[in-house]
Write a protein that holds these residues in place. Structure first.
Motif, mmCIF file in Angstrom:
data_model
loop_
_atom_site.group_PDB
_atom_site.id
_atom_site.type_symbol
_atom_site.label_atom_id
_atom_site.label_comp_id
_atom_site.label_asym_id
_atom_site.label_seq_id
_atom_site.Cartn_x
_atom_site.Cartn_y
_atom_site.Cartn_z
ATOM 1 N N ASP A 1 0.801 -1.226 0.000
ATOM 2 C CA ASP A 1 0.000 0.000 0.000
ATOM 3 C C ASP A 1 0.832 1.274 0.000
ATOM 4 O O ASP A 1 0.579 2.195 -0.779
ATOM 5 C CB ASP A 1 -0.922 0.030 1.232
ATOM 6 N N VAL A 2 1.826 1.349 0.909
ATOM 7 C CA VAL A 2 2.553 2.606 1.057
ATOM 8 C C VAL A 2 3.414 2.917 -0.170
ATOM 9 O O VAL A 2 3.362 4.043 -0.685
ATOM 10 C CB VAL A 2 3.387 2.609 2.343
ATOM 11 N N PRO A 3 4.246 1.985 -0.664
ATOM 12 C CA PRO A 3 4.985 2.303 -1.884
ATOM 13 C C PRO A 3 4.071 2.707 -3.042
ATOM 14 O O PRO A 3 4.377 3.640 -3.799
ATOM 15 C CB PRO A 3 5.736 1.006 -2.201
ATOM 16 N N LEU A 4 2.931 2.014 -3.177
ATOM 17 C CA LEU A 4 1.983 2.358 -4.241
ATOM 18 C C LEU A 4 1.439 3.768 -4.035
ATOM 19 O O LEU A 4 1.343 4.560 -4.983
ATOM 20 C CB LEU A 4 0.844 1.344 -4.266
ATOM 21 N N THR A 5 1.109 4.107 -2.779
ATOM 22 C CA THR A 5 0.602 5.448 -2.476
ATOM 23 C C THR A 5 1.645 6.511 -2.781
ATOM 24 O O THR A 5 1.341 7.560 -3.358
ATOM 25 C CB THR A 5 0.188 5.541 -0.990
ATOM 26 N N VAL A 6 2.882 6.251 -2.400
ATOM 27 C CA VAL A 6 3.954 7.215 -2.652
ATOM 28 C C VAL A 6 4.129 7.437 -4.148
ATOM 29 O O VAL A 6 4.194 8.582 -4.622
ATOM 30 C CB VAL A 6 5.276 6.745 -2.019
ATOM 31 N N PHE A 7 4.188 6.363 -4.912
ATOM 32 C CA PHE A 7 4.396 6.490 -6.351
ATOM 33 C C PHE A 7 3.225 7.190 -7.036
ATOM 34 O O PHE A 7 3.398 7.900 -8.020
ATOM 35 C CB PHE A 7 4.611 5.116 -6.983
ATOM 36 N N GLN A 8 2.012 6.986 -6.522
ATOM 37 C CA GLN A 8 0.842 7.593 -7.140
ATOM 38 C C GLN A 8 0.615 9.030 -6.686
ATOM 39 O O GLN A 8 0.091 9.847 -7.437
ATOM 40 C CB GLN A 8 -0.407 6.762 -6.828
ATOM 41 N N THR A 9 0.998 9.334 -5.449
ATOM 42 C CA THR A 9 0.673 10.631 -4.852
ATOM 43 C C THR A 9 1.793 11.642 -4.979
ATOM 44 O O THR A 9 1.549 12.825 -5.230
ATOM 45 C CB THR A 9 0.315 10.450 -3.363
ATOM 46 N N LEU A 10 3.026 11.201 -4.801
ATOM 47 C CA LEU A 10 4.168 12.110 -4.810
ATOM 48 C C LEU A 10 4.842 12.114 -6.177
ATOM 49 O O LEU A 10 4.967 11.055 -6.821
ATOM 50 C CB LEU A 10 5.204 11.705 -3.750
ATOM 51 N N PRO A 11 5.300 13.268 -6.640
ATOM 52 C CA PRO A 11 6.017 13.328 -7.921
ATOM 53 C C PRO A 11 7.462 12.867 -7.737
ATOM 54 O O PRO A 11 8.397 13.663 -7.687
ATOM 55 C CB PRO A 11 5.935 14.817 -8.284
ATOM 56 N N VAL A 12 7.642 11.561 -7.639
ATOM 57 C CA VAL A 12 8.965 10.992 -7.352
ATOM 58 C C VAL A 12 9.874 11.168 -8.565
ATOM 59 O O VAL A 12 9.543 10.737 -9.679
ATOM 60 C CB VAL A 12 8.845 9.504 -6.973
ATOM 61 N N ASP A 13 11.020 11.795 -8.342
ATOM 62 C CA ASP A 13 11.972 12.057 -9.432
ATOM 63 C C ASP A 13 12.908 10.885 -9.685
ATOM 64 O O ASP A 13 13.544 10.811 -10.744
ATOM 65 C CB ASP A 13 12.786 13.308 -9.111
ATOM 66 N N GLY A 14 13.005 9.990 -8.723
ATOM 67 C CA GLY A 14 13.878 8.834 -8.888
ATOM 68 C C GLY A 14 13.926 8.036 -7.602
ATOM 69 O O GLY A 14 13.583 8.544 -6.526
ATOM 70 N N ILE A 15 14.335 6.770 -7.700
ATOM 71 C CA ILE A 15 14.446 5.945 -6.510
ATOM 72 C C ILE A 15 15.828 5.318 -6.412
ATOM 73 O O ILE A 15 16.515 5.103 -7.422
ATOM 74 C CB ILE A 15 13.378 4.837 -6.466
ATOM 75 N N LEU A 16 16.222 5.054 -5.183
ATOM 76 C CA LEU A 16 17.406 4.263 -4.879
ATOM 77 C C LEU A 16 16.920 2.925 -4.336
ATOM 78 O O LEU A 16 16.074 2.888 -3.443
ATOM 79 C CB LEU A 16 18.272 4.954 -3.825
#
Length: 276
Positions: A154-169
């Motif tokens: 749930d949380v990773p999905l929420t972050v990816f959908q809600t926040l404009p993530v510029d990149g991940i490590l």
């Protein structure tokens, strides 16, 4: 129809919800230039340590940095920095707690009366707390690192959908099993169209205090093979360092003199330089 799909999502039988993220705006007074997710497919690989160390590394490069602790049920960021709540606000916003060197931090532990109280919440409530940390907290950072819980729930999905993530490590450890776990994180990022900056291997080796030899405590590393498979760079190989553990346990992670994430910090800094 979403931007990534080539068909009318409303008429197909597939679940295309993940392909059409609806990014939410941060608080109107926030200034956030880049959002970096720190993820892992499993727990116990040092994801929170990496998030904290990345924020410290960016501060040392002269940038403003913050950590949004999205690991709601297992928050550890406040402990690493030695900060305590309660976080305060004006009724319409929440101010992050600032560490001794200026790292801005928000975590559920900074809002609880008892930081050791367990957070026994269901997924939607946890996801709602993460959204609140994005929308209600007033951030002023060049880089906001989002310390996510392990897995692809749930949380990773929420972050990816809600926040404009510029990149991940993606954080991993040397065990061969981690190759499969990293693969899950890579595939999720691709499904969400989130750029992968590279891999960070934690607990890569220990240094013999007498001879300086590198000792593969958890066996031979496979991170280079994994990186080659997915065509990703290896940004850092962090050693097992008793001094880092000592500083982290004391809430003094900013005082650690080592620079194991320098390569990762430089890669993240390039995101900002590309905009100038």
């Amino acid at each position: 129809m979403s931007e990534e799909c080539t068909h009318d999502c409303s008429t197909c039988s597939a679940n295309c919800d993940h392909r059409a993220p609806q990014h939410e705006a941060p608080h109107p007074r926030s200034r956030i230039r880049k959002v970096i997710g720190v993820v892992s497919g499993k727990g116990g690989v040092g994801k929170s340590m990496t998030s904290a160390m990345m924020a410290v590394a960016m501060r040392r490069l002269g940038y403003k940095a913050g950590v949004l602790d999205a690991d709601i049920t297992g928050p550890s960021i406040p402990r690493l920095f030695g900060v305590r709540g309660p976080a305060t606000g004006d009724g319409e916003s929440i101010d992050p707690i600032t560490s001794r060197t200026g790292v801005q931090i928000m975590s559920i532990n900074l809002l609880l009366d008892d930081p050791e109280a367990p957070v026994v919440w269901r997924g939607p409530v946890i996801a709602g707390a993460v959204k609140q940390f994005w929308q209600d907290v007033v951030w002023d950072v060049d880089f906001l690192f989002v310390d996510m819980p392990p897995g692809t729930g749930d949380v990773p999905l929420t972050v990816f959908q809600t926040l404009p993530v510029d990149g991940i490590l993606i954080v991993s450890s040397p065990q061969e099993l981690v190759g499969m776990i990293v693969g899950k994180a890579v595939q999720m990022a691709k499904m969400m169209n989130v750029p992968i900056l590279g891999l960070v291997e934690n607990m890569s080796y220990a240094v013999c205090p007498d001879c300086g030899r590198h000792i593969a405590v958890f066996g031979d590393s496979h991170v280079d093979e994994i990186a080659a498979k997915y065509e990703l760079p290896v940004l850092a190989k962090m050693p097992i360092d008793p001094e880092l553990s000592k500083e982290a346990d004391a809430g003094m992670i900013e005082m650690y003199a080592g620079t194991p994430l320098e390569g990762a910090a430089q890669a993240v800094a390039k995101l900002l330089k590309a905009d100038t």
